[in-house]
Design a protein around this motif. Sequence first.
Motif, PDB file in Angstrom:
ATOM      1  N   LEU A  69       0.837  -1.198   0.000  1.00 55.17           N
ATOM      2  CA  LEU A  69       0.000   0.000   0.000  1.00 55.17           C
ATOM      3  C   LEU A  69       0.868   1.242   0.000  1.00 55.17           C
ATOM      4  N   PRO A  70       0.455   2.329  -0.672  1.00 59.93           N
ATOM      5  CA  PRO A  70      -0.791   2.457  -1.441  1.00 59.93           C
ATOM      6  C   PRO A  70      -0.662   1.835  -2.828  1.00 59.93           C
ATOM      7  N   LEU A 128     -10.130  -3.162   0.147  1.00 60.43           N
ATOM      8  CA  LEU A 128      -8.916  -2.423  -0.205  1.00 60.43           C
ATOM      9  C   LEU A 128      -9.046  -0.952   0.181  1.00 60.43           C
ATOM     10  N   SER A 129     -10.213  -0.397  -0.044  1.00 61.16           N
ATOM     11  CA  SER A 129     -10.459   0.998   0.308  1.00 61.16           C
ATOM     12  C   SER A 129     -10.303   1.215   1.809  1.00 61.16           C
ATOM     13  N   HIS A 132      -6.675   1.270   2.932  1.00 60.19           N
ATOM     14  CA  HIS A 132      -6.016   2.551   2.665  1.00 60.19           C
ATOM     15  C   HIS A 132      -6.467   3.627   3.656  1.00 60.19           C
ATOM     16  N   GLU A 133      -7.769   3.657   3.934  1.00 60.81           N
ATOM     17  CA  GLU A 133      -8.286   4.658   4.867  1.00 60.81           C
ATOM     18  C   GLU A 133      -7.692   4.469   6.259  1.00 60.81           C
ATOM     19  N   LYS A 135      -4.860   3.372   7.068  1.00 64.31           N
ATOM     20  CA  LYS A 135      -3.465   3.790   7.069  1.00 64.31           C
ATOM     21  C   LYS A 135      -3.290   5.266   6.721  1.00 64.31           C
ATOM     22  N   LEU A 137      -3.705   6.612   3.869  1.00 61.94           N
ATOM     23  CA  LEU A 137      -2.985   6.655   2.599  1.00 61.94           C
ATOM     24  C   LEU A 137      -3.918   7.139   1.487  1.00 61.94           C
ATOM     25  N   ASN A 139      -6.293   7.016  -1.320  1.00 61.30           N
ATOM     26  CA  ASN A 139      -7.175   5.881  -1.588  1.00 61.30           C
ATOM     27  C   ASN A 139      -7.531   5.817  -3.072  1.00 61.30           C
TER      28      ASN A 139
END
Length: 359
Positions: A69-70, A128-129, A132-133, A135, A137, A139
Amino acid sequence: MKTPQTGISGIVAQQRTEATELDEVFTGSAAIHALLREGSAANTLASYRSAIQYWAAWHQLRLGTPLALPIPVKTVLQFIADHVEHASDAGLAHDLPASIDAALVAIRAKRWPGPFKLTTVRHRLAVLSEAHEAKNLPNPCRSRAVQLVMERTRSAYAKRGEGPARKDALTKEPLEQLLATCDDSLIGLRDRALLLFAWASGGRRRSEVVRATLENTHRVPEGFLFTMGASKTNQQGIARADQNKPVVGRAALALEAWLAASQIESGPIFRRVRRGGVIGTALSSEAVRRIVQARATKAGIEGDYAAHSLRSGFVTEAGRQGLPLGDIMGMTGHASVASVIGYHRAGAALSSKAARLLD
């Protein structure tokens, strides 16, 4: 990049390691991870883990690099193109090479080759979204490109008549057919009590059914009162006016018969029945699904039924009988009108006065 058929055992080990690492994206310590695990539904955790493991396997095989990620937007778009069908000169097609598809099946990342259902792709993107949220990061799933492609994909599927799949609703008539298969054996008494408890108390979710105990299901003059704690729409288990669900009439009689025969005096109500009539441990959520499906098969009724069919069947039947939507939601515990209105309208459609203006 190695061909997908080579080094599969190494890929399996690598994708498991990556999935384990990604499984920690919501945590900064073992204690926090344990709290998140305990406070989440088992089905949710399992589906999250499965999604992360698939992303890791697909990324390694398709792109030749470990998942990290990302993720770029173009990678997410490639994932979508690989797993949903689009029109081509040869008919419907998807972009995942057959060799990689076969390799994903070989390492058990997929059950069978071919495109995913659209709901599965949406779930994979949602996981996956969220990763990311969590972390903080950038998205890629929130990018305009990804959202536009998914909007057009949903429209394309709808034009083909491929709407979201729903389990058939167990309204009163098919429910009676399932109940008719329940004899007076211990298993028959348990299944009859379970079906009526889940349906008549407002269409309980299977996770709620397996959490019913004699400590939260109290006898009252009218039958029983099931006091719900934490649920899908009340994760913190906050006391609410509508948390008490009545189990009365035939449902109460069936529950009383099961408790008397099983001699359960405390703890979980719905339990396994072992050989020789030995009462075992509490049923799992998966067992509830299997019971509904097994009874539907035994009854010989057509349709695709599962545990959720009890919930949708209650709402549909209530709409058919003209019950107000507010009263129904008070029983079901739905937090959103949008999630219940479809079943209610389906049940009320044939009794609508607007359909008989010429009569």
